[in-house]
Design an enzyme around this catalytic site. Structure first.
Site, PDB file in Angstrom:
ATOM      1  N   SER A 136      32.901  39.739  31.425  1.00 51.74           N
ATOM      2  CA  SER A 136      31.824  40.451  32.128  1.00 51.74           C
ATOM      3  C   SER A 136      32.411  41.256  33.272  1.00 51.74           C
ATOM      4  O   SER A 136      33.437  40.869  33.850  1.00 51.74           O
ATOM      5  CB  SER A 136      30.817  39.452  32.703  1.00 51.74           C
ATOM      6  OG  SER A 136      29.945  40.107  33.609  1.00 51.74           O
ATOM      7  N   TYR A 149      29.552  31.934  37.430  1.00 51.64           N
ATOM      8  CA  TYR A 149      29.622  32.864  36.285  1.00 51.64           C
ATOM      9  C   TYR A 149      30.875  33.749  36.383  1.00 51.64           C
ATOM     10  O   TYR A 149      31.611  33.925  35.404  1.00 51.64           O
ATOM     11  CB  TYR A 149      28.347  33.710  36.284  1.00 51.64           C
ATOM     12  CG  TYR A 149      28.216  34.663  35.124  1.00 51.64           C
ATOM     13  CD1 TYR A 149      27.829  34.216  33.862  1.00 51.64           C
ATOM     14  CD2 TYR A 149      28.451  36.034  35.290  1.00 51.64           C
ATOM     15  CE1 TYR A 149      27.682  35.103  32.798  1.00 51.64           C
ATOM     16  CE2 TYR A 149      28.305  36.922  34.232  1.00 51.64           C
ATOM     17  CZ  TYR A 149      27.916  36.453  32.990  1.00 51.64           C
ATOM     18  OH  TYR A 149      27.779  37.334  31.937  1.00 51.64           O
ATOM     19  N   SER A 152      33.951  31.830  35.523  1.00 49.58           N
ATOM     20  CA  SER A 152      34.069  31.586  34.075  1.00 49.58           C
ATOM     21  C   SER A 152      34.534  32.845  33.360  1.00 49.58           C
ATOM     22  O   SER A 152      35.365  32.783  32.448  1.00 49.58           O
ATOM     23  CB  SER A 152      32.730  31.094  33.495  1.00 49.58           C
ATOM     24  OG  SER A 152      31.768  32.132  33.447  1.00 49.58           O
ATOM     25  N   LYS A 153      34.022  33.995  33.775  1.00 47.99           N
ATOM     26  CA  LYS A 153      34.339  35.240  33.076  1.00 47.99           C
ATOM     27  C   LYS A 153      35.726  35.768  33.446  1.00 47.99           C
ATOM     28  O   LYS A 153      36.385  36.414  32.632  1.00 47.99           O
ATOM     29  CB  LYS A 153      33.253  36.290  33.365  1.00 47.99           C
ATOM     30  CG  LYS A 153      31.880  35.919  32.794  1.00 47.99           C
ATOM     31  CD  LYS A 153      31.922  35.816  31.284  1.00 47.99           C
ATOM     32  CE  LYS A 153      30.584  35.539  30.641  1.00 47.99           C
ATOM     33  NZ  LYS A 153      30.642  35.497  29.174  1.00 47.99           N
ATOM     34  N   ILE A 182      23.728  44.935  30.548  1.00 43.74           N
ATOM     35  CA  ILE A 182      23.263  45.244  29.189  1.00 43.74           C
ATOM     36  C   ILE A 182      21.829  44.729  29.053  1.00 43.74           C
ATOM     37  O   ILE A 182      21.502  43.643  29.531  1.00 43.74           O
ATOM     38  CB  ILE A 182      24.173  44.556  28.137  1.00 43.74           C
ATOM     39  CG1 ILE A 182      25.667  44.852  28.407  1.00 43.74           C
ATOM     40  CG2 ILE A 182      23.766  44.955  26.726  1.00 43.74           C
ATOM     41  CD1 ILE A 182      26.104  46.288  28.336  1.00 43.74           C
TER      42      ILE A 182
HETATM   43  P1  NAD Z   1      21.496  35.973  25.671  1.00 46.60           P
HETATM   44  O1  NAD Z   1      21.029  34.900  26.588  1.00 46.60           O
HETATM   45  O2  NAD Z   1      20.521  36.961  25.131  1.00 46.60           O
HETATM   46  O3  NAD Z   1      22.287  35.321  24.434  1.00 46.60           O
HETATM   47  C1  NAD Z   1      23.198  34.273  24.590  1.00 46.60           C
HETATM   48  C2  NAD Z   1      23.228  33.458  23.312  1.00 46.60           C
HETATM   49  O4  NAD Z   1      24.146  32.378  23.493  1.00 46.60           O
HETATM   50  C3  NAD Z   1      21.867  32.827  22.974  1.00 46.60           C
HETATM   51  O5  NAD Z   1      21.575  33.013  21.602  1.00 46.60           O
HETATM   52  C4  NAD Z   1      22.068  31.362  23.326  1.00 46.60           C
HETATM   53  O6  NAD Z   1      21.254  30.473  22.600  1.00 46.60           O
HETATM   54  C5  NAD Z   1      23.546  31.193  22.995  1.00 46.60           C
HETATM   55  N1  NAD Z   1      24.110  30.008  23.643  1.00 46.60           N
HETATM   56  C6  NAD Z   1      23.953  29.614  24.933  1.00 46.60           C
HETATM   57  N2  NAD Z   1      24.565  28.446  25.148  1.00 46.60           N
HETATM   58  C7  NAD Z   1      25.138  28.083  23.965  1.00 46.60           C
HETATM   59  C8  NAD Z   1      25.903  26.955  23.550  1.00 46.60           C
HETATM   60  N3  NAD Z   1      26.211  25.969  24.401  1.00 46.60           N
HETATM   61  N4  NAD Z   1      26.324  26.896  22.262  1.00 46.60           N
HETATM   62  C9  NAD Z   1      26.012  27.891  21.385  1.00 46.60           C
HETATM   63  N5  NAD Z   1      25.282  28.982  21.731  1.00 46.60           N
HETATM   64  C10 NAD Z   1      24.846  29.066  22.997  1.00 46.60           C
HETATM   65  O7  NAD Z   1      22.672  36.711  26.470  1.00 46.60           O
HETATM   66  P2  NAD Z   1      23.409  38.103  26.186  1.00 46.60           P
HETATM   67  O8  NAD Z   1      23.005  39.022  27.280  1.00 46.60           O
HETATM   68  O9  NAD Z   1      23.263  38.515  24.770  1.00 46.60           O
HETATM   69  O10 NAD Z   1      24.912  37.646  26.513  1.00 46.60           O
HETATM   70  C11 NAD Z   1      25.905  37.470  25.514  1.00 46.60           C
HETATM   71  C12 NAD Z   1      27.248  37.381  26.201  1.00 46.60           C
HETATM   72  O11 NAD Z   1      27.513  38.581  26.919  1.00 46.60           O
HETATM   73  C13 NAD Z   1      27.347  36.248  27.239  1.00 46.60           C
HETATM   74  O12 NAD Z   1      28.624  35.656  27.204  1.00 46.60           O
HETATM   75  C14 NAD Z   1      27.141  36.973  28.546  1.00 46.60           C
HETATM   76  O13 NAD Z   1      27.719  36.284  29.619  1.00 46.60           O
HETATM   77  C15 NAD Z   1      27.845  38.285  28.255  1.00 46.60           C
HETATM   78  N6  NAD Z   1      27.445  39.378  29.123  1.00 46.60           N
HETATM   79  C16 NAD Z   1      26.152  39.802  29.155  1.00 46.60           C
HETATM   80  C17 NAD Z   1      25.803  40.850  29.992  1.00 46.60           C
HETATM   81  C18 NAD Z   1      24.400  41.373  30.065  1.00 46.60           C
HETATM   82  O14 NAD Z   1      24.160  42.229  30.919  1.00 46.60           O
HETATM   83  N7  NAD Z   1      23.466  40.947  29.245  1.00 46.60           N
HETATM   84  C19 NAD Z   1      26.782  41.441  30.788  1.00 46.60           C
HETATM   85  C20 NAD Z   1      28.079  40.977  30.742  1.00 46.60           C
HETATM   86  C21 NAD Z   1      28.400  39.947  29.878  1.00 46.60           C
END
Ligand code: NAD
Length: 241
Positions: A136, A149, A152-153, A182
């Protein structure tokens, strides 16, 4: 991607689902690891003519992740690619952050990457493979309220580079993508003021879409990036350069 088998963690929704759908369009069979209902994602992928298997697995659990990956090799015959995408936020200022808030985010976001990567590497040693970890912009820049967070990232980035160096000679490439803001359920929960401030800071003047991240993940898994490993690609509209 024709005939490849790709595991995408956390692909029942959001960025993971967009990645899984794009890879299926490009010809890969898909395995989803998630803890919520994945039937819509499975139907969408099968609708694209690819095999899709859903495993209800908590990727933060070392034994469960290892057992699921062994099962995938039996069910699908092989594993070519892994996308470590599952992640959560528990945002609080440090003074309010409880030990369990720290532990939970590190377990789900960082330990899961260790769990799944360690388990698939064994299977990729003979065949080669490609791994993409979702970091991230917060792991690169830091962000108030996200110390757990961000740690972790940022940890994912160090892990990515180390494992890339360890297994390059086995033709296993390991890269990371660092998305900015996103449009998913993870960012929906932010208040309007936070969203406006974010928007103002993004040179491309829009939030990213899950597909913006999926396109870069596809590139990193494909032959088009065959000389790229240990890299972190920002997908953030210019928020951090
Ligand atoms: P989201 O919450 O829509 O999806 C996350 C998915 O991970 C969900 O389906 C959830 O059920 C699953 N999950 C959570 N804990 C879990 C576990 N212990 N075991 C298995 N599955 C598990 O989030 P997103 O926005 O789609 O994020 C996806 C990735 O992208 C994440 O790693 C997030 O940190 C990263 N990210 C997101 C953004 C953003 O702006 N949305 C920005 C930077 C990074």
């Amino acid at each position: 991607m024709n005939g490849k088998v790709t595991i995408v963690t956390g692909a029942a929704q959001g960025i993971g689902r967009a990645i899984a759908e794009l890879l299926a369009e490009k010809g890969s069979d898909i395995v989803i690891f998630d803890i919520i209902d994945g039937s819509e994602a499975v139907a969408a992928i099968e609708g694209k003519g690819r095999r899709c298997a859903f495993y209800n697995v908590d990727v933060s659990d070392f034994q469960a992740a290892a057992a699921a990956i062994d099962q995938v090799t039996k069910d699908m015959g092989k594993i070519d690619n892994l996308v470590n995408n599952a992640g959560i936020t528990i945002d609080k200022l440090l003074v309010r952050m409880k030990e369990e808030d720290w532990d939970r985010v590190i377990r789900v976001n960082l330990k899961s990457v260790f769990n799944c990567t360690k388990a698939v590497i064994r299977h990729m040693l003979k065949t080669g493979g490609s791994i993409v970890n979702i970091s991230s912009v917060t792991g690169v820049m830091g962000n108030p309220g996200q110390a757990n967070y961000a740690a972790s990232k940022a940890g994912i980035i160090g892990f990515t580079k180390s494992v890339a160096k360890e297994y390059a000679e086995r033709s296993i490439r390991v890269n990371a993508v660092a998305p900015g803001f996103i449009r998913t359920k993870m960012t929906d929960i932010l208040d309007e003021k936070a969203k406006e401030a974010m928007f103002a800071a993004i040179p491309l003047k829009r939030l990213g879409e899950p597909e913006d991240v999926a396109n870069v993940v596809y590139f990193l898994l494909s032959k088009y990036s065959s000389y790229v490993t240990g890299e972190v690609i920002n997908v953030n509209g210019g928020l951090h350069m």
